[in-house]
Design an enzyme around this catalytic site. Structure first.
Site, mmCIF file in Angstrom:
data_model
loop_
_atom_site.group_PDB
_atom_site.id
_atom_site.type_symbol
_atom_site.label_atom_id
_atom_site.label_comp_id
_atom_site.label_asym_id
_atom_site.label_seq_id
_atom_site.Cartn_x
_atom_site.Cartn_y
_atom_site.Cartn_z
ATOM 1 N N SER A 35 -2.492 1.028 7.059
ATOM 2 C CA SER A 35 -2.894 -0.196 7.744
ATOM 3 C C SER A 35 -2.671 -0.087 9.244
ATOM 4 O O SER A 35 -2.014 0.833 9.734
ATOM 5 C CB SER A 35 -2.097 -1.373 7.180
ATOM 6 N N ASP A 51 -3.248 8.432 6.148
ATOM 7 C CA ASP A 51 -3.376 8.350 4.691
ATOM 8 C C ASP A 51 -2.743 9.588 4.080
ATOM 9 O O ASP A 51 -3.009 10.720 4.509
ATOM 10 C CB ASP A 51 -4.861 8.270 4.306
ATOM 11 N N GLY A 72 6.195 6.193 1.021
ATOM 12 C CA GLY A 72 4.779 5.918 0.807
ATOM 13 C C GLY A 72 4.311 6.222 -0.604
ATOM 14 O O GLY A 72 4.991 6.862 -1.393
ATOM 15 N N SER A 111 12.766 6.711 -8.142
ATOM 16 C CA SER A 111 12.854 5.393 -8.758
ATOM 17 C C SER A 111 13.615 5.446 -10.069
ATOM 18 O O SER A 111 13.622 6.477 -10.771
ATOM 19 C CB SER A 111 11.439 4.855 -9.021
ATOM 20 N N ASN A 112 14.221 4.323 -10.404
ATOM 21 C CA ASN A 112 14.840 4.186 -11.725
ATOM 22 C C ASN A 112 13.821 4.354 -12.842
ATOM 23 O O ASN A 112 14.191 4.628 -13.983
ATOM 24 C CB ASN A 112 15.549 2.835 -11.836
ATOM 25 N N HIS A 113 12.542 4.224 -12.525
ATOM 26 C CA HIS A 113 11.522 4.365 -13.563
ATOM 27 C C HIS A 113 11.302 5.816 -13.981
ATOM 28 O O HIS A 113 10.599 6.079 -14.961
ATOM 29 C CB HIS A 113 10.233 3.697 -13.120
ATOM 30 N N TYR A 136 3.743 5.872 -13.171
ATOM 31 C CA TYR A 136 4.497 5.775 -11.926
ATOM 32 C C TYR A 136 5.820 6.528 -12.051
ATOM 33 O O TYR A 136 6.193 7.306 -11.166
ATOM 34 C CB TYR A 136 4.745 4.296 -11.595
#
Length: 277
Positions: A35, A51, A72, A111-113, A136
């Site tokens: 952005s 990007d 990102g 991430s915890n995921h 993810y």
């Protein structure tokens, strides 16, 4: 003025917005996202629109940097092509550009995921096998593996932080176990960018959470000392929890709703499975 320049990708995101005022006191920040620049840039901040899927843009972004803070990419569960473009190809582009530019340090927002399918009854460290709870989570496990490769093969010092939930206070029962205050995350990022003993470290992004499912001794060994306690917010978190509907699958696993999204497996088998690397 700070004498170290840190590139922060994903700088338009919510976590970046909480971190910027904390990190720009210590570093010059080169902020990047797809952005246009926000209207609140400080003198220590520079905005470069880029990007992750554009290798040339990533190469230009990393020139002259002393470190990369990679926030990102796709930040929630999505279809595989979306996750793959941003979090597999895009992540590789950022890492490769940093390596080629001689950037010595990378801090990766994992991430915890990546371990979301561990039951809430299990306390785990960083040596157990990954158990991602969606595409993810798979991409975050990939990012940790890529960080290990870049540390071993190319000599880049990498810290992968398995972030729980970043907010001023934990917002429900699950987040009493995984919450991290922005100030504690900023402290952990600084360790990743500066500690002399980092090779490739996987740590958990969590504050002092008495209900934690994670053994974060790897972070404490590097000097991490969280200043915020989840239990200070327990009344608020439990009041918010009372507003939520029960989730027969997600309420059993550390990843919460990411686990129940599209779940068609054997619940008992997933809960009882004990995986090691």
């Amino acid at each position: 003025m700070p004498d170290k320049t840190i590139v922060m990708t994903g700088a338009a995101g919510g976590v970046a917005g909480m971190l910027r005022p904390l990190l720009r006191e210590r570093y010059k920040l080169v902020l990047s996202d797809r952005s246009a620049a926000p209207d609140d840039l400080a003198p220590q901040e520079e905005w470069r629109e880029a990007d992750l899927t554009d290798p040339d843009a990533m190469a230009a972004l990393m020139a002259g940097a002393d470190g990369l803070l990679h926030l990102g990419g796709q930040s929630v569960e999505a279809d595989w092509p979306t996750v793959h473009a941003a979090n597999i190809e895009g992540l590789y582009n950022a890492y490769a550009a940093a390596r080629d530019a001689g950037v010595p340090r990378i801090v990766f927002a994992s991430s915890n995921h990546a371990i979301g399918f561990y039951p809430r009854t299990r306390r785990i460290g960083v040596d157990e096998a990954v158990r991602p709870d969606g595409f993810y989570g798979v991409s975050k496990a990939f990012g940790e593996a890529l960080g290990s490769l870049f540390a071993d093969k190319f000599g880049v010092r990498v810290m992968s932080i398995r972030i729980g939930n970043i907010a001023a206070r934990p917002a429900d029962h699950r987040r009493l176990s995984i919450w991290q205050h922005p100030e504690d995350l900023a402290q952990l990022i600084t360790i990743g960018l500066e500690h002399p003993d980092v090779h490739h470290a996987i740590v958990y992004g969590a504050s002092h959470n008495e209900r934690s499912w994670w053994d974060n001794s790897a972070a404490y060994a590097l000097g991490y000392a969280p200043q915020h306690r989840a239990e200070d917010h327990v009344d608020f978190a439990m009041a918010e929890q009372a507003k939520l509907q029960p989730d027969p699958v997600g309420d059993r696993f550390q990843g919460g709703g990411f686990c129940s999204d599209g779940f068609a497996g054997d619940l008992d088998r997933s809960l009882s499975a004990r995986l090691t690397r």
